[in-house]
Design an enzyme around this catalytic site. Structure first.
Site, PDB file in Angstrom:
ATOM      1  N   ASP A 247      42.657  18.016  27.726  1.00 24.38           N
ATOM      2  CA  ASP A 247      43.338  18.412  28.969  1.00 24.38           C
ATOM      3  C   ASP A 247      43.207  19.912  29.250  1.00 24.38           C
ATOM      4  OD1 ASP A 247      44.899  19.449  26.992  1.00 24.38           O
ATOM      5  OD2 ASP A 247      46.760  18.447  27.586  1.00 24.38           O
ATOM      6  N   GLY A 248      42.467  20.619  28.403  1.00 27.50           N
ATOM      7  CA  GLY A 248      42.255  22.051  28.634  1.00 27.50           C
ATOM      8  C   GLY A 248      43.203  22.935  27.847  1.00 27.50           C
ATOM      9  N   GLU A 249      44.241  22.354  27.267  1.00 24.90           N
ATOM     10  CA  GLU A 249      45.178  23.176  26.487  1.00 24.90           C
ATOM     11  C   GLU A 249      44.483  23.686  25.226  1.00 24.90           C
ATOM     12  OE1 GLU A 249      48.801  21.055  25.757  1.00 24.90           O
ATOM     13  OE2 GLU A 249      49.411  21.171  27.867  1.00 24.90           O
TER      14      GLU A 249
ATOM     15  N   ARG B  71      41.464  42.864  39.055  1.00 25.87           N
ATOM     16  CA  ARG B  71      41.252  43.170  40.473  1.00 25.87           C
ATOM     17  C   ARG B  71      42.520  42.935  41.292  1.00 25.87           C
ATOM     18  NH1 ARG B  71      35.806  40.072  41.777  1.00 25.87           N
ATOM     19  NH2 ARG B  71      36.647  38.625  40.240  1.00 25.87           N
ATOM     20  N   GLN B  72      43.537  42.345  40.642  1.00 19.83           N
ATOM     21  CA  GLN B  72      44.828  42.166  41.322  1.00 19.83           C
ATOM     22  C   GLN B  72      45.809  43.184  40.757  1.00 19.83           C
ATOM     23  OE1 GLN B  72      46.290  38.116  41.807  1.00 19.83           O
ATOM     24  NE2 GLN B  72      44.274  37.342  41.279  1.00 19.83           N
TER      25      GLN B  72
ATOM     26  N   ASP C 220      30.610  49.920  47.051  1.00 23.80           N
ATOM     27  CA  ASP C 220      31.834  50.241  47.796  1.00 23.80           C
ATOM     28  C   ASP C 220      32.393  51.554  47.263  1.00 23.80           C
ATOM     29  OD1 ASP C 220      33.292  49.654  45.421  1.00 23.80           O
ATOM     30  OD2 ASP C 220      33.380  47.540  45.976  1.00 23.80           O
TER      31      ASP C 220
ATOM     32  N   LYS D 209      32.172  49.445  52.483  1.00 24.51           N
ATOM     33  CA  LYS D 209      32.402  47.992  52.530  1.00 24.51           C
ATOM     34  C   LYS D 209      33.824  47.684  52.981  1.00 24.51           C
ATOM     35  CE  LYS D 209      33.786  45.302  48.813  1.00 24.51           C
ATOM     36  NZ  LYS D 209      33.682  44.649  47.506  1.00 24.51           N
TER      37      LYS D 209
ATOM     38  N   ARG E 102      36.448  44.484  52.882  1.00 25.71           N
ATOM     39  CA  ARG E 102      36.654  43.093  52.471  1.00 25.71           C
ATOM     40  C   ARG E 102      37.571  42.405  53.486  1.00 25.71           C
ATOM     41  NH1 ARG E 102      35.916  39.747  48.233  1.00 25.71           N
ATOM     42  NH2 ARG E 102      34.812  41.282  47.001  1.00 25.71           N
TER      43      ARG E 102
ATOM     44  N   THR F 170      29.343  41.003  47.307  1.00 20.23           N
ATOM     45  CA  THR F 170      29.361  42.470  47.415  1.00 20.23           C
ATOM     46  C   THR F 170      27.971  43.052  47.173  1.00 20.23           C
ATOM     47  OG1 THR F 170      31.611  42.429  46.557  1.00 20.23           O
ATOM     48  CG2 THR F 170      30.467  44.559  46.508  1.00 20.23           C
TER      49      THR F 170
HETATM   50  C1  R5P Z   1      35.347  45.116  44.111  1.00 12.22           C
HETATM   51  O1  R5P Z   1      36.136  46.029  44.342  1.00 12.22           O
HETATM   52  C2  R5P Z   1      34.647  44.964  42.808  1.00 12.22           C
HETATM   53  O2  R5P Z   1      34.263  46.203  42.269  1.00 12.22           O
HETATM   54  C3  R5P Z   1      33.449  44.043  42.923  1.00 12.22           C
HETATM   55  O3  R5P Z   1      32.520  44.635  43.805  1.00 12.22           O
HETATM   56  C4  R5P Z   1      33.818  42.694  43.482  1.00 12.22           C
HETATM   57  O4  R5P Z   1      35.009  42.255  42.956  1.00 12.22           O
HETATM   58  C5  R5P Z   1      32.726  41.702  43.166  1.00 12.22           C
HETATM   59  O5  R5P Z   1      33.083  40.433  43.661  1.00 12.22           O
HETATM   60  P1  R5P Z   1      32.027  39.509  44.391  1.00 12.22           P
HETATM   61  O6  R5P Z   1      30.849  39.387  43.480  1.00 12.22           O
HETATM   62  O7  R5P Z   1      32.740  38.219  44.605  1.00 12.22           O
HETATM   63  O8  R5P Z   1      31.671  40.172  45.688  1.00 12.22           O
END
Ligand code: R5P
Length: 304
Positions: free
Chosen positions: A34-36, A93-94, A170, A193, A195, A229
């Protein structure tokens, strides 16, 4: 000292063990249908400095759970010091709420890492320095720049005959491109860039700042996930007259994984580090992996 490997990137852990002239410690990691996941430590860890190498790549949540179990077991086993080596940190990234009501997920990851027993953390090129503030235990964030720069310098012939230019896809990567250009003594450029916040994988980018015309453009990024990206960046630099385009990315998430997709991409070569294990079925001819094991082993020296 005992060096444990989680299941996400055992080849890297083995290389780190070799660098440290040791063997991996004994443990068992079982993934159920089940992934656990369930971890079992088989060595006596009392009064030992214990290191756990675990990249929290896909499946991120399961790999994090594994890491938490290691921390908890080592703490219960009365280890003297428990160091988490996380070459790729999930959720980095969060690190901020971009819209009202959004979770700052990496703050929870940092909290769990501490509360499950870890005393120190070693990260590799974490997405944003802000992430470090969430850890209430000592945390070191090492950079792969020297390793990458040395690699490029010793493989100069693989990058065409013209001048090199490092390109940040970016603004967030400007520092990385600028520093790499500084080490190699070449130029850098930056793509502007934007998003689309309501989408999970689409980017809407625009212009390039800096000269790429008639140069060998090396796009540098910390993470490749869907590839949106860097593909957008590649198209822009080629449109602006770059002769060829190459890609160097630290963390090979490759969530869009079909090898043929990357093999047919505009990149002459795609270089990634082994912070994330790239299984055989995801590999392709244009891919080359640069090991960060020597770098991590050397940095561990400062924590032991
Ligand atoms: C963004 O700020 C990160 O440095 C990466 O450029 C980004 O998260 C890459 O994600 P993806 O390949 O989905 O564009």
């Amino acid at each position: 000292m005992l060096l444990f490997s989680g299941s996400s990137n055992q080849p890297l852990a083995e290389k780190i063990a070799d660098e440290l002239k040791t063997k991996l410690a004994n443990c068992e990691v079982v993934r159920f249908a089940d992934g656990e996941v369930r971890v079992r430590i088989l060595d006596n860890v009392q009064d030992q400095v214990c290191i756990v190498v675990q990249s929290t790549s896909t499946p991120a949540d399961a790999n994090l759970m594994e890491l938490y179990q290691f921390g908890d077991l080592l703490k219960k086993g009365k280890a003297k010091k428990i160091i988490a080596v996380i070459p790729y940190l999930a959720y980095a990234r969060q690190h901020k709420a971009r819209r009202q009501g959004e979770a700052v997920s990496v703050s929870l990851v940092a909290k769990f890492i501490k509360s499950t027993g870890f005393s120190d953390v070693l990260l590799l090129e974490v997405h944003d320095e802000e992430v470090l503030n969430f850890f209430q235990i000592p945390v070191i964030n090492i950079s792969a720049e020297e390793t990458i720069a040395r690699f490029i310098d010793s493989h100069r012939d693989d990058f065409g005959g013209a001048d090199l230019v490092f390109v940040a896809p970016d603004k967030g990567r400007k520092k990385q491109a600028e520093e790499l250009a500084g080490i190699i003594e070449t130029d850098f450029a930056v793509i502007n860039k934007n998003r689309l916040l309501d989408s999970t994988d689409m980017v809407n980018s625009s212009t390039v700042q800096g000269e790429v015309k008639e140069k060998e453009a090396i796009i540098v990024d910390d993470v490749i996930s869907t590839g949106s990206t860097v593909l957008e960046a590649a198209n822009i630099v080629l449109k602006n007259g770059a002769l060829h385009v190459y890609l160097i990315v630290t963390h090979a998430v490759f969530s869009r994984g079909e090898p043929s997709f990357w093999q047919n991409s505009p990149f002459e070569k795609i270089y990634v580090t082994d912070s994330i294990f790239v299984p055989k079925y995801k590999q392709f001819e244009k891919l080359e992996v640069i090991s960060v094991a020597p770098l991590i082993a050397k940095s561990l020296g400062n924590l032991l």
